[in-house]
Design a protein around this motif. Structure first.
Motif, PDB file in Angstrom:
ATOM      1  N   LEU A   8       0.827  -1.201   0.000  1.00 16.82           N
ATOM      2  CA  LEU A   8       0.000   0.000   0.000  1.00 16.82           C
ATOM      3  C   LEU A   8       0.862   1.253   0.000  1.00 16.82           C
ATOM      4  O   LEU A   8       0.552   2.241  -0.662  1.00 16.82           O
ATOM      5  CB  LEU A   8      -0.939  -0.005   1.209  1.00 16.82           C
ATOM      6  CG  LEU A   8      -1.950  -1.158   1.246  1.00 16.82           C
ATOM      7  CD1 LEU A   8      -2.868  -1.008   2.439  1.00 16.82           C
ATOM      8  CD2 LEU A   8      -2.757  -1.206  -0.037  1.00 16.82           C
ATOM      9  N   VAL A  66      -1.942  -3.478  -9.934  1.00 17.04           N
ATOM     10  CA  VAL A  66      -1.385  -2.562  -8.939  1.00 17.04           C
ATOM     11  C   VAL A  66       0.104  -2.367  -9.223  1.00 17.04           C
ATOM     12  O   VAL A  66       0.782  -3.301  -9.654  1.00 17.04           O
ATOM     13  CB  VAL A  66      -1.566  -3.071  -7.494  1.00 17.04           C
ATOM     14  CG1 VAL A  66      -3.033  -3.092  -7.098  1.00 17.04           C
ATOM     15  CG2 VAL A  66      -0.956  -4.445  -7.318  1.00 17.04           C
ATOM     16  N   ALA A 117      -8.806  -8.790  -4.860  1.00 15.60           N
ATOM     17  CA  ALA A 117      -8.620  -7.989  -3.649  1.00 15.60           C
ATOM     18  C   ALA A 117      -9.893  -7.384  -3.097  1.00 15.60           C
ATOM     19  O   ALA A 117      -9.891  -6.858  -1.977  1.00 15.60           O
ATOM     20  CB  ALA A 117      -7.611  -6.868  -3.940  1.00 15.60           C
ATOM     21  N   PHE A 121      -7.699  -2.950  -1.129  1.00 20.91           N
ATOM     22  CA  PHE A 121      -6.540  -2.149  -1.515  1.00 20.91           C
ATOM     23  C   PHE A 121      -6.904  -0.682  -1.745  1.00 20.91           C
ATOM     24  O   PHE A 121      -6.036   0.133  -2.028  1.00 20.91           O
ATOM     25  CB  PHE A 121      -5.889  -2.704  -2.784  1.00 20.91           C
ATOM     26  CG  PHE A 121      -5.010  -3.905  -2.546  1.00 20.91           C
ATOM     27  CD1 PHE A 121      -4.624  -4.279  -1.270  1.00 20.91           C
ATOM     28  CD2 PHE A 121      -4.566  -4.663  -3.615  1.00 20.91           C
ATOM     29  CE1 PHE A 121      -3.817  -5.381  -1.057  1.00 20.91           C
ATOM     30  CE2 PHE A 121      -3.750  -5.768  -3.418  1.00 20.91           C
ATOM     31  CZ  PHE A 121      -3.375  -6.133  -2.138  1.00 20.91           C
ATOM     32  N   TYR A 125      -7.418   0.216  -7.139  1.00 22.92           N
ATOM     33  CA  TYR A 125      -6.418  -0.844  -7.070  1.00 22.92           C
ATOM     34  C   TYR A 125      -7.123  -2.174  -6.803  1.00 22.92           C
ATOM     35  O   TYR A 125      -7.435  -2.505  -5.666  1.00 22.92           O
ATOM     36  CB  TYR A 125      -5.390  -0.545  -5.978  1.00 22.92           C
ATOM     37  CG  TYR A 125      -4.664   0.755  -6.219  1.00 22.92           C
ATOM     38  CD1 TYR A 125      -3.686   0.852  -7.203  1.00 22.92           C
ATOM     39  CD2 TYR A 125      -4.970   1.891  -5.487  1.00 22.92           C
ATOM     40  CE1 TYR A 125      -3.022   2.042  -7.441  1.00 22.92           C
ATOM     41  CE2 TYR A 125      -4.313   3.096  -5.719  1.00 22.92           C
ATOM     42  CZ  TYR A 125      -3.339   3.161  -6.701  1.00 22.92           C
ATOM     43  OH  TYR A 125      -2.693   4.355  -6.941  1.00 22.92           O
ATOM     44  N   THR A 153      -4.746 -11.050   1.044  1.00 29.78           N
ATOM     45  CA  THR A 153      -5.761 -10.070   0.706  1.00 29.78           C
ATOM     46  C   THR A 153      -6.123 -10.056  -0.774  1.00 29.78           C
ATOM     47  O   THR A 153      -7.301  -9.940  -1.131  1.00 29.78           O
ATOM     48  CB  THR A 153      -5.280  -8.664   1.122  1.00 29.78           C
ATOM     49  OG1 THR A 153      -4.975  -8.686   2.512  1.00 29.78           O
ATOM     50  CG2 THR A 153      -6.332  -7.612   0.846  1.00 29.78           C
ATOM     51  N   ASP A 154      -5.118 -10.170  -1.658  1.00 35.49           N
ATOM     52  CA  ASP A 154      -5.388 -10.072  -3.088  1.00 35.49           C
ATOM     53  C   ASP A 154      -5.920 -11.369  -3.683  1.00 35.49           C
ATOM     54  O   ASP A 154      -6.129 -11.453  -4.894  1.00 35.49           O
ATOM     55  CB  ASP A 154      -4.139  -9.609  -3.842  1.00 35.49           C
ATOM     56  CG  ASP A 154      -2.911 -10.427  -3.503  1.00 35.49           C
ATOM     57  OD1 ASP A 154      -2.861 -11.012  -2.413  1.00 35.49           O
ATOM     58  OD2 ASP A 154      -1.982 -10.486  -4.340  1.00 35.49           O
TER      59      ASP A 154
END
Length: 333
Positions: A8, A66, A117, A121, A125, A153-154
């Motif tokens: 991030l 991203v 995600a 994000f 993103y 997370t993604d």
């Protein structure tokens, strides 16, 4: 070190760099420069790419991309050497990473490999999976099963929206090692420097499916459905897994986060990334799996290779290269 924040932070830094150029675009479009031709920025349309494997249809669904600052994220090599490899591949840091999910239509079941995600994000993103899914002709309620390569997370972020299950009729399949690691209450404060956000978001995304009794864990090679096998490949995470799909003598293997940056980790498999729970195991797994795929001429699909991320791994004198499949866009009976 809070590893989860590194992506991030790198995204924010890249966004700030791009935003610095915006006044130039604004000036070019101002009344003072009326009559000057200015190319307009237009968004990409949702990504859908279909590929046939025997009787099964595999659809690559883009969740967006991203930017990643590889000087911050990669380990085991100097920034100068990383830049050299990127230059060889006609790239420069930061490098754009695809986030891709894959839909398997067996004719009897609709099975999603990873979920992108979601909104975790932030705007811009990721978070494009549902649009891609709809463009492909499907609704979230139609998904029967979700195969998580791992709980990051993604890959699991798209499971929920505002605390609710996005795929209400789906059962989530995931390696036992990831459930035991990421959903363990004793680990919610973080483990050995591995940021607590990983664990908090695992509870947020996978937790609602656990509560609904919609999670199935595996700990060994397991045939989940006819033609679809789960294969544990721990290293990147404790429960990281591949999924091999076979139909009428053809196959494709979804290899998850065995690789993040093609230009760097194919030629040098020992280079790891800060997201790896056990970096040395992740590097060893990558080398062994690349060697096996290259020897077998196996078709693979990976979520972070340039979309659609489907192709073959070729052994070179030193390291490996990724060879994308031929692009097809025509009617086939």
């Amino acid at each position: 070190m809070r590893f989860h924040r590194l992506l991030l932070d790198s995204v924010a830094a890249v966004a700030a760099l791009f935003s610095a150029a915006l006044p130039l675009a604004t000036e070019a479009a101002s009344p003072a420069t009326a009559g000057t031709s200015v190319a307009q920025r237009r968004a990409q349309v949702p990504g859908v790419y279909r590929y046939r494997v025997g009787d099964f249809q595999v659809t690559a669904l883009s969740d967006g991309t991203v930017p990643q600052d590889l000087h911050v994220l990669l380990q085991g090599e100097s920034p100068a050497e990383i830049d050299k490899m990127l230059h060889h591949a006609f790239l420069s840091n930061p490098v754009e990473a695809s986030i891709t999910a894959f839909l398997i239509d067996t004719g009897r079941r609709l099975i999603l490999v990873d979920t992108g995600a979601g909104g975790l994000f932030g705007p811009g993103y990721g978070g494009k999976l549902l649009g891609s899914l709809k463009l492909a002709g499907y609704e979230p309620e139609q998904i029967d099963d979700i195969l998580l390569t791992h709980i990051h997370t993604d890959h699991s972020g798209g499971l929920v929206s505002e605390g609710n299950r996005v795929f209400p009729n789906a059962t989530v399949h995931v390696g036992r090692g990831d459930l035991d690691f990421f959903l363990n209450p004793a680990n919610q404060g973080g483990v050995n420097g591995y940021d607590k956000k990983y664990f908090e978001e695992a509870v947020k995304t996978v937790g609602p499916y656990v509560k609904a009794g919609k999670v199935h864990a595996f700990s060994r090679e397991t045939w989940l459905f006819p033609g679809i096998k789960a294969i544990p490949t721990p290293g990147h995470t404790p429960g990281h897994g591949f999924y091999r799909v076979e139909s009428r003598g053809e196959s494709i293997t979804f290899i998850g986060d065995i690789v993040h940056v093609a230009a760097v980790q194919f030629p040098k498999t020992a280079i790891t990334i800060v997201y790896d729970v056990r970096p040395s195991d992740a590097a060893a797994q990558r080398e062994s799996q690349f060697a096996a795929a290259a020897s077998d001429r196996a078709l693979v699909a990976a979520p972070h290779l340039p979309y659609p991320g489907i192709g073959h791994i070729r052994a070179e004198e030193r390291g490996y290269t990724f060879v994308p499949v031929d692009y097809r866009d025509r009617h086939e009976p």
